[in-house]
Write a protein that holds these residues in place. Structure first.
Motif, short mmCIF file in Angstrom:
data_model
loop_
_atom_site.label_atom_id
_atom_site.label_comp_id
_atom_site.label_asym_id
_atom_site.label_seq_id
_atom_site.Cartn_x
_atom_site.Cartn_y
_atom_site.Cartn_z
N CYS A 24 0.66 -6.98 -3.67
CA CYS A 24 0.99 -8.14 -2.85
C CYS A 24 1.95 -9.05 -3.62
O CYS A 24 1.84 -9.21 -4.83
CB CYS A 24 -0.31 -8.88 -2.51
SG CYS A 24 -0.08 -10.40 -1.59
N ALA A 34 -0.74 -4.26 -1.20
CA ALA A 34 -0.09 -4.75 0.02
C ALA A 34 -0.43 -3.83 1.18
O ALA A 34 -0.71 -2.65 1.01
CB ALA A 34 1.41 -4.81 -0.17
N LYS A 88 4.32 -3.63 4.60
CA LYS A 88 4.48 -5.08 4.46
C LYS A 88 4.57 -5.45 2.98
O LYS A 88 4.37 -4.62 2.11
CB LYS A 88 3.28 -5.81 5.09
CG LYS A 88 3.01 -5.46 6.52
CD LYS A 88 3.90 -6.25 7.43
CE LYS A 88 3.54 -5.93 8.86
NZ LYS A 88 3.90 -6.95 9.77
N ALA A 89 4.84 -6.72 2.70
CA ALA A 89 4.94 -7.18 1.33
C ALA A 89 3.73 -7.98 0.89
O ALA A 89 3.65 -8.40 -0.25
CB ALA A 89 6.19 -8.05 1.17
N ARG A 90 2.75 -8.20 1.80
CA ARG A 90 1.57 -9.00 1.48
C ARG A 90 0.29 -8.22 1.75
O ARG A 90 0.27 -7.29 2.55
CB ARG A 90 1.54 -10.27 2.35
CG ARG A 90 2.75 -11.18 2.15
CD ARG A 90 2.64 -11.94 0.85
NE ARG A 90 3.75 -12.84 0.66
CZ ARG A 90 4.76 -12.61 -0.16
NH1 ARG A 90 4.83 -11.51 -0.84
NH2 ARG A 90 5.71 -13.50 -0.30
N ARG A 143 -3.89 -8.05 2.95
CA ARG A 143 -4.55 -8.48 4.19
C ARG A 143 -4.99 -9.92 4.13
O ARG A 143 -5.08 -10.59 5.16
CB ARG A 143 -5.74 -7.57 4.49
CG ARG A 143 -6.81 -7.62 3.44
CD ARG A 143 -7.88 -6.56 3.68
NE ARG A 143 -8.82 -6.55 2.58
CZ ARG A 143 -9.90 -7.32 2.52
NH1 ARG A 143 -10.16 -8.15 3.51
NH2 ARG A 143 -10.70 -7.27 1.49
N GLY A 149 -0.60 -10.05 5.59
CA GLY A 149 0.04 -8.76 5.81
C GLY A 149 -0.30 -8.13 7.14
O GLY A 149 0.50 -7.41 7.72
N ARG A 150 -1.50 -8.41 7.66
CA ARG A 150 -1.92 -7.82 8.92
C ARG A 150 -1.52 -8.67 10.12
O ARG A 150 -1.59 -8.23 11.25
CB ARG A 150 -3.43 -7.63 8.94
CG ARG A 150 -3.87 -6.57 7.95
CD ARG A 150 -5.34 -6.44 7.89
NE ARG A 150 -5.87 -5.94 9.17
CZ ARG A 150 -7.15 -5.87 9.44
NH1 ARG A 150 -8.04 -6.24 8.55
NH2 ARG A 150 -7.56 -5.42 10.60
N PRO A 201 0.94 -10.28 12.69
CA PRO A 201 2.31 -10.07 13.15
C PRO A 201 3.07 -11.37 13.40
O PRO A 201 4.26 -11.35 13.67
CB PRO A 201 2.11 -9.31 14.46
CG PRO A 201 0.80 -9.76 14.96
CD PRO A 201 -0.04 -10.00 13.74
#
Length: 103
Positions: free
Chosen positions: A11, A25, A29-31, A33, A37-38, A40
């Motif tokens: 992350c 991550a 994505k780059a992050r 949960r 990251g989850r 939208p």
């Protein structure tokens, strides 16, 4: 640790101490949960509950950025290309020619 997590991308979020988050991550994505990251993001347009007048939409902001405004030097109206574009073409050319820093 399982072999899959050792190869996972970490992350990119930072904690209050300035160190990076050590969680893996979310895929694509780059992050992680816990750092969004989850998620939208908020829905666009009228599906977002805060949408009332459309004054802050991308289209409205682009129209305001490209507004006609007076030149700071000669006061003639011209099509501005953004917030920091405040001189018309003739005045900006004149300023570039008379600048002591011109090459």
């Amino acid at each position: 640790m399982p072999k899959l997590l050792t190869n996972a991308k970490l992350c990119g979020a930072r904690n209050r101490a300035g160190k990076s988050c050590r969680c893996p991550a979310v895929r694509g994505k780059a992050r992680c949960r816990m750092h969004g990251g989850r998620n939208p993001g908020a829905p666009r347009g009228k599906r977002n509950g805060m949408w009332k007048h459309g004054g802050s939409t991308r289209e409205a902001l682009a129209l305001r950025r490209a507004a006609t405004r007076p030149c700071l030097r000669c006061r003639k109206p011209f099509e501005s290309e953004g917030n920091h574009h405040r001189l018309c073409g003739a005045c900006s050319n004149r300023a570039a020619e008379t600048s002591p820093y011109a090459v």
